[in-house]
Design a protein around this motif. Structure first.
Motif, PDB file in Angstrom:
ATOM      1  N   LEU A   1      13.729  27.895 -27.426  1.00  0.00           N
ATOM      2  CA  LEU A   1      13.272  29.238 -27.056  1.00  0.00           C
ATOM      3  C   LEU A   1      14.489  30.158 -27.048  1.00  0.00           C
ATOM      4  O   LEU A   1      15.088  30.428 -26.008  1.00  0.00           O
ATOM      5  N   THR A   2      14.846  30.646 -28.218  1.00  0.00           N
ATOM      6  CA  THR A   2      16.125  31.323 -28.416  1.00  0.00           C
ATOM      7  C   THR A   2      16.219  32.695 -27.745  1.00  0.00           C
ATOM      8  O   THR A   2      17.315  33.167 -27.499  1.00  0.00           O
ATOM      9  N   ARG A   3      15.103  33.320 -27.439  1.00  0.00           N
ATOM     10  CA  ARG A   3      15.142  34.645 -26.808  1.00  0.00           C
ATOM     11  C   ARG A   3      15.340  34.564 -25.298  1.00  0.00           C
ATOM     12  O   ARG A   3      15.590  35.575 -24.655  1.00  0.00           O
ATOM     13  N   ILE A   4      15.229  33.373 -24.734  1.00  0.00           N
ATOM     14  CA  ILE A   4      15.363  33.204 -23.288  1.00  0.00           C
ATOM     15  C   ILE A   4      16.839  32.978 -22.946  1.00  0.00           C
ATOM     16  O   ILE A   4      17.447  32.056 -23.474  1.00  0.00           O
TER      17      ILE A   4
ATOM     18  N   ASN B   1      22.536  25.187 -20.747  1.00  0.00           N
ATOM     19  CA  ASN B   1      22.369  23.732 -20.557  1.00  0.00           C
ATOM     20  C   ASN B   1      20.915  23.328 -20.315  1.00  0.00           C
ATOM     21  O   ASN B   1      20.629  22.619 -19.364  1.00  0.00           O
ATOM     22  N   SER B   2      20.013  23.743 -21.169  1.00  0.00           N
ATOM     23  CA  SER B   2      18.598  23.410 -20.978  1.00  0.00           C
ATOM     24  C   SER B   2      18.150  22.243 -21.851  1.00  0.00           C
ATOM     25  O   SER B   2      16.977  22.099 -22.144  1.00  0.00           O
TER      26      SER B   2
ATOM     27  N   GLN C   1       5.061  31.016 -30.574  1.00  0.00           N
ATOM     28  CA  GLN C   1       6.335  30.924 -29.856  1.00  0.00           C
ATOM     29  C   GLN C   1       6.793  32.309 -29.397  1.00  0.00           C
ATOM     30  O   GLN C   1       7.344  32.444 -28.303  1.00  0.00           O
ATOM     31  N   GLU C   2       6.550  33.323 -30.188  1.00  0.00           N
ATOM     32  CA  GLU C   2       6.928  34.684 -29.794  1.00  0.00           C
ATOM     33  C   GLU C   2       6.149  35.117 -28.554  1.00  0.00           C
ATOM     34  O   GLU C   2       6.707  35.729 -27.638  1.00  0.00           O
ATOM     35  N   LEU C   3       4.851  34.799 -28.509  1.00  0.00           N
ATOM     36  CA  LEU C   3       4.036  35.105 -27.327  1.00  0.00           C
ATOM     37  C   LEU C   3       4.562  34.346 -26.113  1.00  0.00           C
ATOM     38  O   LEU C   3       4.691  34.912 -25.021  1.00  0.00           O
TER      39      LEU C   3
END
Length: 165
Positions: free
Chosen positions: A25-28, A32-33, A117-119
């Motif tokens: 989830l690159t926008r978050i 270290n997730s 994924q965007e939603l």
């Protein structure tokens, strides 16, 4: 990124379940997730009100990610638990012309190639705190507002004692 024909999905009133890796989830804004996941469950619902089709999409999102603490810049464990319903419209013109109902839902513009994924990322971003912080940071240099000295002179006294030592 997973795509979905949102109108067909809602018309058939299907269920959609998917587990996303938190690191994907690159926008978050996270740190270290690795080995953390976010679960997404979608349910389509078609209603008819005054001879008008109402397309609803029910979302359930839960999981865990590590955000960045704005005080100490270390990982802050954050639990995600979101439940939302959105009203899906085929285009902006129909959305603009739609009357605002008493039972108002968030709205989105659907498509036959809708990016799930965007939603998901959008819903998570809307639920995150603006400035995530630990209640008490692990380094103990920074503490929550309740733990701060009562006067600015108390801070000066602490600094003076540190300087003398």
């Amino acid at each position: 990124m997973p795509k979905l024909d949102l109108f067909q999905f809602i018309n058939s009133q299907e269920n959609y379940n998917k587990v996303f890796k938190a690191e994907d989830l690159t926008r978050i804004p996270q740190i270290n997730s690795k080995n953390q996941h976010v679960n997404l469950e979608l349910l389509g619902e078609l209603q008819e009100k005054n001879k008008t089709k109402i397309r609803l999409l029910h979302l359930k999102i839960n999981g865990e990610i590590n955000l960045v603490c704005h005080r100490c810049n270390t990982a802050l464990h954050h639990k995600i638990d979101i439940q939302n319903t959105v009203d899906v419209f085929p285009n902006q013109q129909i959305l603009d012309a739609a009357p605002i109902e008493e039972e108002y839902y968030d709205t989105i513009i659907g498509s036959d190639n809708f990016d799930i994924q965007e939603l998901l990322e959008e819903e998570i971003l809307l639920s995150l705190p603006a400035f995530p912080t630990h209640k008490i940071c692990p380094s103990h240099e920074y503490t929550a507002k309740e733990d701060k000295p009562k006067s600015p002179f108390a801070v000066l006294e602490i600094l003076k004692q540190k300087k003398e030592n």
